[in-house]
Design a protein around this motif. Structure first.
Motif, mmCIF file in Angstrom:
data_model
loop_
_atom_site.group_PDB
_atom_site.id
_atom_site.type_symbol
_atom_site.label_atom_id
_atom_site.label_comp_id
_atom_site.label_asym_id
_atom_site.label_seq_id
_atom_site.Cartn_x
_atom_site.Cartn_y
_atom_site.Cartn_z
ATOM 1 N N SER A 12 -25.316 -101.527 14.823
ATOM 2 C CA SER A 12 -25.386 -99.887 14.871
ATOM 3 C C SER A 12 -24.160 -99.214 14.660
ATOM 4 C CB SER A 12 -26.256 -99.342 16.106
ATOM 5 O OG SER A 12 -27.530 -99.772 16.122
ATOM 6 N N LEU A 13 -23.745 -99.317 13.514
ATOM 7 C CA LEU A 13 -22.240 -98.754 13.356
ATOM 8 C C LEU A 13 -22.591 -97.750 12.249
ATOM 9 C CD1 LEU A 13 -20.161 -101.855 12.989
ATOM 10 C CD2 LEU A 13 -20.083 -100.231 14.876
ATOM 11 N N ASN A 14 -23.277 -96.525 12.496
ATOM 12 C CA ASN A 14 -23.639 -95.550 11.658
ATOM 13 C C ASN A 14 -22.626 -94.328 11.776
ATOM 14 O OD1 ASN A 14 -24.916 -93.019 11.220
ATOM 15 N ND2 ASN A 14 -26.647 -93.987 10.533
ATOM 16 N N TYR A 15 -21.946 -94.123 10.639
ATOM 17 C CA TYR A 15 -20.929 -93.056 10.514
ATOM 18 C C TYR A 15 -21.199 -91.860 11.299
ATOM 19 C CZ TYR A 15 -18.775 -94.574 6.143
ATOM 20 O OH TYR A 15 -18.044 -95.414 5.224
ATOM 21 N N ASN A 16 -22.565 -91.283 11.230
ATOM 22 C CA ASN A 16 -22.689 -89.881 11.994
ATOM 23 C C ASN A 16 -23.026 -90.304 13.490
ATOM 24 O OD1 ASN A 16 -22.557 -88.575 9.630
ATOM 25 N ND2 ASN A 16 -24.911 -89.053 9.061
ATOM 26 N N ALA A 17 -23.572 -91.201 13.799
ATOM 27 C CA ALA A 17 -23.937 -91.695 15.288
ATOM 28 C C ALA A 17 -22.595 -91.871 16.070
ATOM 29 C CB ALA A 17 -24.976 -92.412 15.337
ATOM 30 N N LEU A 18 -21.839 -92.669 15.459
ATOM 31 C CA LEU A 18 -20.587 -92.874 16.223
ATOM 32 C C LEU A 18 -19.637 -91.625 16.328
ATOM 33 C CD1 LEU A 18 -19.380 -95.973 14.210
ATOM 34 C CD2 LEU A 18 -20.207 -96.049 16.654
ATOM 35 N N LYS A 19 -19.673 -90.632 15.141
ATOM 36 C CA LYS A 19 -19.027 -89.538 15.601
ATOM 37 C C LYS A 19 -19.359 -88.566 16.481
ATOM 38 C CE LYS A 19 -15.265 -87.823 13.108
ATOM 39 N NZ LYS A 19 -14.059 -88.374 13.687
ATOM 40 N N MET A 20 -20.743 -88.348 16.306
ATOM 41 C CA MET A 20 -21.387 -87.423 17.313
ATOM 42 C C MET A 20 -21.520 -87.950 18.629
ATOM 43 S SD MET A 20 -25.434 -85.954 16.722
ATOM 44 C CE MET A 20 -26.133 -87.412 16.934
ATOM 45 N N ILE A 21 -21.972 -89.109 18.800
ATOM 46 C CA ILE A 21 -22.064 -89.855 20.420
ATOM 47 C C ILE A 21 -20.679 -89.954 20.875
ATOM 48 C CG2 ILE A 21 -23.106 -91.420 21.433
ATOM 49 C CD1 ILE A 21 -25.299 -91.549 19.377
ATOM 50 N N HIS A 22 -19.803 -90.731 20.304
ATOM 51 C CA HIS A 22 -18.599 -91.553 20.609
ATOM 52 C C HIS A 22 -17.246 -90.715 20.229
ATOM 53 C CE1 HIS A 22 -20.927 -94.523 22.525
ATOM 54 N NE2 HIS A 22 -21.677 -94.754 21.230
ATOM 55 N N GLY A 23 -17.418 -90.121 19.205
ATOM 56 C CA GLY A 23 -16.100 -89.525 18.735
ATOM 57 C C GLY A 23 -15.406 -90.409 17.824
ATOM 58 N N ASP A 24 -15.845 -91.470 17.475
ATOM 59 C CA ASP A 24 -15.192 -92.442 16.787
ATOM 60 C C ASP A 24 -15.541 -92.361 15.214
ATOM 61 O OD1 ASP A 24 -14.342 -93.973 19.028
ATOM 62 O OD2 ASP A 24 -15.894 -95.185 19.271
ATOM 63 N N ASP A 25 -14.218 -92.701 14.569
ATOM 64 C CA ASP A 25 -14.384 -92.705 13.147
ATOM 65 C C ASP A 25 -14.564 -94.282 12.638
ATOM 66 O OD1 ASP A 25 -13.680 -91.504 10.241
ATOM 67 O OD2 ASP A 25 -12.620 -93.511 10.576
ATOM 68 N N LEU A 26 -15.630 -94.486 11.933
ATOM 69 C CA LEU A 26 -15.899 -96.042 11.689
ATOM 70 C C LEU A 26 -14.850 -96.640 10.896
ATOM 71 C CD1 LEU A 26 -18.293 -97.943 11.435
ATOM 72 C CD2 LEU A 26 -18.880 -97.179 9.154
ATOM 73 N N PRO A 56 -33.813 -101.118 9.070
ATOM 74 C CA PRO A 56 -33.329 -100.157 7.958
ATOM 75 C C PRO A 56 -31.856 -99.891 8.347
ATOM 76 C CG PRO A 56 -34.381 -98.666 9.599
ATOM 77 C CD PRO A 56 -34.430 -100.162 10.069
ATOM 78 N N ASP A 57 -31.206 -100.776 8.643
ATOM 79 C CA ASP A 57 -29.670 -100.494 8.771
ATOM 80 C C ASP A 57 -28.960 -99.926 7.708
ATOM 81 O OD1 ASP A 57 -29.499 -101.429 11.541
ATOM 82 O OD2 ASP A 57 -29.348 -103.264 10.993
ATOM 83 N N PRO A 58 -28.027 -98.813 8.033
ATOM 84 C CA PRO A 58 -27.562 -98.248 6.698
ATOM 85 C C PRO A 58 -26.498 -99.345 5.836
ATOM 86 C CG PRO A 58 -26.100 -97.762 8.899
ATOM 87 C CD PRO A 58 -27.432 -98.603 9.298
ATOM 88 N N ALA A 59 -26.330 -98.603 4.610
ATOM 89 C CA ALA A 59 -25.351 -99.050 3.479
ATOM 90 C C ALA A 59 -23.893 -99.884 4.119
ATOM 91 C CB ALA A 59 -25.640 -98.340 2.435
ATOM 92 N N CYS A 60 -23.421 -98.739 5.167
ATOM 93 C CA CYS A 60 -22.116 -99.126 5.586
ATOM 94 C C CYS A 60 -21.835 -100.556 6.285
ATOM 95 C CB CYS A 60 -21.612 -98.004 6.560
ATOM 96 S SG CYS A 60 -22.665 -97.810 7.847
#
Length: 142
Positions: free
Chosen positions: A44-58, A76-80
């Motif tokens: 679960s390394l989703n751009y939006n979730a990482l930024k929103m929940i943890h403040g991390d940049d992928l 349905p894991d994301p393309a990233c």
């Protein structure tokens, strides 16, 4: 979560991901020189979730990883997190990049490795293949 085993002075992250944040934890732990390698089922390394929940940049999170990784995305894991995505492409540019691997389990759903119905033949086969791949990956990287 994921147990740690000591081998030759290194912490080795042996992974049976039991939380949707497992890959995030593994990537953070893998920024340490003491971790030899990591593996993630349905990362679960989703751009939006990482930024929103943890403040991390992928991209920054991937840049900090210092050891080989095995990624095993599902539907349905994301393309990233798939072949050609930013995660594997960033890892493959590193000095250990040729040892990073990706196995796409797009025929089973996210969570199959820790909560899948092993009575279902497709899920059972994917589970067995994934566990075998983790064993093989760790054998090569330890």
């Amino acid at each position: 979560v994921a147990p740690l085993f000591i081998r030759h002075g290194h912490c080795v992250l042996i992974v049976t991901v039991i939380s949707i944040l497992g890959a995030w934890c593994i990537f953070h732990a893998s920024s340490s020189e003491r971790i030899a390698c990591g593996a993630s089922f349905h990362p679960s390394l989703n751009y939006n979730a990482l930024k929103m929940i943890h403040g991390d940049d992928l991209e920054e999170l991937c840049d900090e990883v210092k050891c080989p990784q095995l990624l095993m995305p599902t539907f349905p894991d994301p393309a990233c997190v798939r072949e050609g995505g930013v995660v594997i492409e960033t890892l493959r540019k590193k000095s250990f990049g040729e040892r990073c691997e990706l196995v796409d389990f797009r025929h089973v759903t996210h969570g199959f490795a820790n909560r899948g119905n092993l009575g279902n033949k497709r899920v059972r086969q994917a589970y067995q293949a994934g566990m075998w791949k983790v064993k093989e990956f760790f054998s090569k990287n330890l």
